[in-house]
Design a protein around this motif. Structure first.
Motif, PDB file in Angstrom:
ATOM      1  N   TRP A   1      -4.900  15.231  -6.174  1.00 46.88           N
ATOM      2  CA  TRP A   1      -5.935  14.257  -6.516  1.00 46.88           C
ATOM      3  C   TRP A   1      -5.381  12.832  -6.408  1.00 46.88           C
ATOM      4  CZ3 TRP A   1      -5.565  11.081 -10.832  1.00 46.88           C
ATOM      5  CH2 TRP A   1      -6.700  10.324 -11.102  1.00 46.88           C
ATOM      6  N   LEU A   2      -4.167  12.604  -6.936  1.00 45.19           N
ATOM      7  CA  LEU A   2      -3.556  11.276  -6.896  1.00 45.19           C
ATOM      8  C   LEU A   2      -3.275  10.853  -5.455  1.00 45.19           C
ATOM      9  CD1 LEU A   2      -2.381   8.869  -8.534  1.00 45.19           C
ATOM     10  CD2 LEU A   2      -0.162   9.970  -8.288  1.00 45.19           C
TER      11      LEU A   2
ATOM     12  N   HIS B   1      -4.668   7.254  -1.197  1.00 40.66           N
ATOM     13  CA  HIS B   1      -5.082   7.064   0.186  1.00 40.66           C
ATOM     14  C   HIS B   1      -6.341   6.192   0.225  1.00 40.66           C
ATOM     15  CE1 HIS B   1      -7.015   8.280   4.014  1.00 40.66           C
ATOM     16  NE2 HIS B   1      -5.761   8.141   4.432  1.00 40.66           N
ATOM     17  N   ASP B   2      -7.252   6.407  -0.716  1.00 41.29           N
ATOM     18  CA  ASP B   2      -8.506   5.648  -0.739  1.00 41.29           C
ATOM     19  C   ASP B   2      -8.309   4.205  -1.201  1.00 41.29           C
ATOM     20  OD1 ASP B   2      -9.727   7.939   0.062  1.00 41.29           O
ATOM     21  OD2 ASP B   2     -10.529   8.471  -1.917  1.00 41.29           O
ATOM     22  N   ILE B   3      -7.469   3.996  -2.230  1.00 41.18           N
ATOM     23  CA  ILE B   3      -7.393   2.630  -2.775  1.00 41.18           C
ATOM     24  C   ILE B   3      -6.222   1.812  -2.212  1.00 41.18           C
ATOM     25  CG2 ILE B   3      -8.633   3.187  -4.912  1.00 41.18           C
ATOM     26  CD1 ILE B   3      -6.027   3.277  -6.398  1.00 41.18           C
TER      27      ILE B   3
ATOM     28  N   GLY C   1       0.793  -1.236   0.000  1.00 41.99           N
ATOM     29  CA  GLY C   1       0.000   0.000   0.000  1.00 41.99           C
ATOM     30  C   GLY C   1       0.817   1.272   0.000  1.00 41.99           C
ATOM     31  N   GLU C   2       2.134   1.137  -0.039  1.00 46.93           N
ATOM     32  CA  GLU C   2       2.964   2.343  -0.002  1.00 46.93           C
ATOM     33  C   GLU C   2       3.002   3.047  -1.349  1.00 46.93           C
ATOM     34  OE1 GLU C   2       7.008   3.098   2.543  1.00 46.93           O
ATOM     35  OE2 GLU C   2       6.979   1.329   1.291  1.00 46.93           O
ATOM     36  N   LEU C   3       3.150   4.368  -1.312  1.00 46.22           N
ATOM     37  CA  LEU C   3       3.418   5.101  -2.552  1.00 46.22           C
ATOM     38  C   LEU C   3       4.868   5.588  -2.461  1.00 46.22           C
ATOM     39  CD1 LEU C   3       1.136   7.837  -4.188  1.00 46.22           C
ATOM     40  CD2 LEU C   3       3.532   7.550  -4.675  1.00 46.22           C
ATOM     41  N   ILE C   4       5.689   5.044  -3.355  1.00 45.01           N
ATOM     42  CA  ILE C   4       7.123   5.342  -3.351  1.00 45.01           C
ATOM     43  C   ILE C   4       7.426   6.247  -4.540  1.00 45.01           C
ATOM     44  CG2 ILE C   4       9.378   4.272  -3.877  1.00 45.01           C
ATOM     45  CD1 ILE C   4       8.651   3.631  -1.093  1.00 45.01           C
TER      46      ILE C   4
ATOM     47  N   MET D   1     -14.544   7.374  -9.979  1.00 39.44           N
ATOM     48  CA  MET D   1     -13.384   7.469  -9.092  1.00 39.44           C
ATOM     49  C   MET D   1     -12.409   8.550  -9.565  1.00 39.44           C
ATOM     50  SD  MET D   1     -11.358   4.278  -7.634  1.00 39.44           S
ATOM     51  CE  MET D   1     -10.149   3.977  -8.840  1.00 39.44           C
ATOM     52  N   VAL D   2     -12.222   8.665 -10.883  1.00 35.30           N
ATOM     53  CA  VAL D   2     -11.308   9.688 -11.392  1.00 35.30           C
ATOM     54  C   VAL D   2     -12.058  10.990 -11.726  1.00 35.30           C
ATOM     55  CG1 VAL D   2      -9.591   8.041 -12.215  1.00 35.30           C
ATOM     56  CG2 VAL D   2     -11.338   8.850 -13.797  1.00 35.30           C
TER      57      VAL D   2
END
Ligand SMILES: Nc1ncnc2c1ncn2[C@@H]1O[C@H](COP(=O)(O)OP(=O)(O)OP(=O)(O)O)[C@@H](O)[C@H]1O
Length: 326
Positions: A178-179, A184-186, A28-31, A123-124
């Motif tokens: 937005w991203l 965070h949601d997905i 779930g991390e965003l790197i 969603m987008v």
């Protein structure tokens, strides 16, 4: 999905493009992979995707060695800087494309495909544009469609290669926020390539700073900004001033300075303001310190100084408030 990259090397002919890369990414991390042009970010992303083979080393998804798996078997969603949408298909058809071309036994019913594509469009936040064609969209809207299309097949990992870099500053900023919210949601494990440090710091949970095929530092935006691991990271992260006054050497960012138009207090140095420029909420002042040949750049919040009184050629007094010794 966790990702582990272990002792990974890549050569293009004799050129060592990735040098013993080791990286662990949590579920779930965003790197963000951040570094100057040519440092190997895209090569690393393409190897993770399976678009390119490493010369040595291994990649694990959830502890399973996927180094020999094809891109198809890795279940990757990939968004590029210039993501090509199908021009002759509507937005909705573009998004559902990956679902419609699945082998028959894996394919959802036409109704379920439509529902899923509609859900992704919501969603987008483009549900009102379902029947438009790509040519009828702005650049930012197109990249959001590209992202929805990449998410349609439920990828295990999302890879984004400079997805916003062709857009103008304002749209980029909106899309970043937005991203961030979408991520965070997905909570999908995601890797984002960028050469823009502001972008990396704003969206990523952790930032990987790369230089010439090596990882220089891995950390949260705060860890990296507060404690750059070395000279390269410090300088890469932004402008800095270097001056020697007497026996003392100072290295500090433009905002790490106090400037006064009044008499000097202890620890202040005298300088001449040789240029003054507004920068929105800050004012940029170029100072020529009395004791040095080099100028320094100061960014001063408009609210903290009687700047309206300051004109070119005035004498001011300054004091670095953080000096960083390497
Ligand atoms: N197919 C290839 N053959 C030979 N050299 C390559 C190939 N692909 C990339 N390179 C070289 O490998 C180095 C790393 O390239 P890469 O595209 O990974 O960098 P990058 O950090 O993504 O840069 P940018 O931000 O400019 O996209 C560069 O010097 C590039 O010229």
């Amino acid at each position: 999905m966790t990702i582990r990259i272990q002792n990974l090397n890549k050569y293009f002919n004799h050129f060592h493009v990735l040098q013993n890369i080791n990286l662990d990414i949590q579920k779930g991390e965003l790197i963000a992979l951040l570094g100057p042009s040519g440092c190997g970010k895209t090569s690393l992303l393409r190897i993770i995707a399976g678009l390119e083979q490493p010369s040595s080393g291994k990649i694990f998804f959830n502890d399973q060695d996927i180094s020999d798996k094809t891109i198809r078997d890795r279940h990757i969603g990939y968004v590029f800087q210039h993501f090509a949408l199908f021009k002759h298909m509507t937005v909705l058809d573009n998004i559902s494309f990956g679902l419609r071309v699945k082998p028959k036994k894996e394919r959802l019913s036409p109704q379920a495909i439509k529902e899923k594509a509609t859900y992704l469009l919501e969603m987008v936040q483009l549900d009102n544009l379902a029947n438009r064609y790509p040519d009828e969209l702005s650049g930012g809207q197109r990249q959001r469609v590209a992202l929805a299309r990449a998410l349609a097949t439920d990828p295990h990992v999302l890879l984004l290669d400079e997805p916003f870099s062709a857009l103008d500053t304002k749209v980029r900023r909106e899309l970043r926020q937005w991203l961030s919210k979408l991520h965070h949601d997905i909570q999908l494990t995601s890797i984002f390539v960028t050469h823009d440090q502001e972008e990396a710091m704003e969206i990523a949970d952790r930032v990987v700073i790369m230089n010439k095929g090596n990882i220089e530092q891995i950390g949260s935006p705060k860890e990296i900004l507060d404690g750059p691991a070395n000279d390269f990271v410090y300088h890469f992260l932004g402008e800095s001033n270097h001056i020697s006054i007497g026996e003392r050497n100072f290295t500090f960012r433009p905002h790490e300075i106090l400037v006064s138009i009044h008499d000097p207090k202890q620890g202040y140095f005298q300088a001449t303001a040789i240029d003054i420029r507004p920068l929105g909420a800050m004012t940029k002042i170029i100072l020529q310190p009395q004791e040095t040949a080099y100028t320094i750049e100061a960014h001063i919040p408009n609210t903290t100084l009687n700047l309206y009184k300051l004109v070119k050629g005035d004498t001011v007094y300054f004091k670095p408030i953080m000096d960083f010794e390497i």
